[in-house]
Design an enzyme around this catalytic site. Structure first.
Site, PDB file in Angstrom:
ATOM      1  N   ASP A  92       0.867  -1.181   0.000  1.00 52.08           N
ATOM      2  CA  ASP A  92       0.000   0.000   0.000  1.00 52.08           C
ATOM      3  C   ASP A  92       0.900   1.226   0.000  1.00 52.08           C
ATOM      4  OD1 ASP A  92      -0.076   0.931   3.187  1.00 52.08           O
ATOM      5  OD2 ASP A  92       0.022  -1.246   2.922  1.00 52.08           O
ATOM      6  N   GLU A 184      -7.584   4.720  12.295  1.00 52.02           N
ATOM      7  CA  GLU A 184      -6.470   4.362  13.174  1.00 52.02           C
ATOM      8  C   GLU A 184      -6.500   5.054  14.528  1.00 52.02           C
ATOM      9  OE1 GLU A 184      -2.690   4.821  11.249  1.00 52.02           O
ATOM     10  OE2 GLU A 184      -3.502   4.308   9.269  1.00 52.02           O
TER      11      GLU A 184
END
Length: 288
Positions: A92, A184
């Protein structure tokens, strides 16, 4: 007549006793005594033995792990350990990796590991577009890498507004991997507020694309705030430097197991991921 001159008396210098090096010897012995005393203090110190024991235990654990799990080994080309149980690997990326040569990424191979997919950062919050998104989104598929776009979620912002912004930037089509929302942190809001906004994001994107988005998060964040709350969403979990992801295998689709991979064609270290399944299962993830 002049008086008789006497011969000058020659006096001998007094004899000096030879220097037998007593002072030098004493100083030398003193220094050795101090050094030996210092070594003894270190050897007798509990901190010293604690340090040695810690190093021994760490080494033993490393040997034990390697012995127990031979499928977790170092791949020199990628400069990381990779779990060998998985056959489909990917990365990613975001602006942090800079300009990427996707052809070199595609051609890289070490034994049975190559890059099959890439998740590419598109947006963040309600205003930020990743400056390299359009280039990556255009160039990676050209070399045969399956791609998915992700949005970095901000819990303080309205979830539906973030979803609209994401879909204004990303055109999701057949052949793509499902869209991803990256959550997150709480950003100062309550876990309940975070989950409500996240739910609004997921609902809107699914309504518009007819695809349920993947949720990316760290293992601890998932365990603390999301476990049992996202049973209908595919999961992508970050859990680094371990031979096994500490989560039921039926619960997740992608595992980000390292953030330090070196990839040909990319000037900075990259996150490395494994897909939980074979080629047939991976093809089912692709939007039809």
């Amino acid at each position: 007549m002049p008086p008789e001159r006497k011969k000058p008396v020659v006096r001998k210098a007094p004899a000096r006793k030879p220097n037998k090096g007593k002072k030098k010897s004493n100083r030398f012995l003193t220094q050795w005594k101090i050094a030996i005393a210092g070594i003894l203090l270190i050897l007798l110190s509990p901190f010293y033995y604690g340090y040695i024991l810690k190093g021994f235990v760490g080494t033993w654990r490393w040997i034990k792990d390697i012995g127990e799990d031979p499928n977790y080994r170092t791949y020199e080309s990628f400069s990381i350990k990779i779990p060998k149980k998985y056959t489909i690997h990917g990365i990613d990326v975001s602006y942090y990796q800079g300009k990427i040569n996707w052809q070199k990424v595609k051609e890289m191979r070490d034994d049975d590991v190559s890059i099959r997919f890439a998740f590419i950062k598109a947006t963040e919050g309600i205003l930020q577009v990743d400056p390299y998104f359009q280039r990556n989104w255009r160039e990676a598929p050209k070399v045969g890498i399956a791609c998915g776009a992700y949005h970095f979620f901000r819990p303080k912002r309205d979830g539906k507004t973030q979803a609209k912004f994401f879909l204004q930037v990303v055109n999701i089509e057949k052949g793509d991997l499902p869209p991803v929302v990256d959550v997150e942190s709480l950003d100062g809001v309550s876990p309940l507020r975070m989950r409500l906004e996240l739910s609004d994001f997921l609902t809107y994107v699914e309504m518009k694309t007819k695809v349920r988005p993947i949720v990316y998060t760290g293992l601890k964040f998932y365990e603390d705030y999301l476990e049992g709350k996202l049973d209908d969403s595919p999961l992508w979990i970050a859990h680094y430097y371990q031979p096994k992801l500490r989560l039921d295998k039926s619960r997740w689709k992608f595992w980000q197991h390292s953030d330090k991979a070196k990839i040909n064609g990319i000037g900075h270290v990259v996150d490395f991921n494994a897909f939980n399944g074979d080629s047939t299962a991976f093809e089912k993830m692709i939007i039809k």
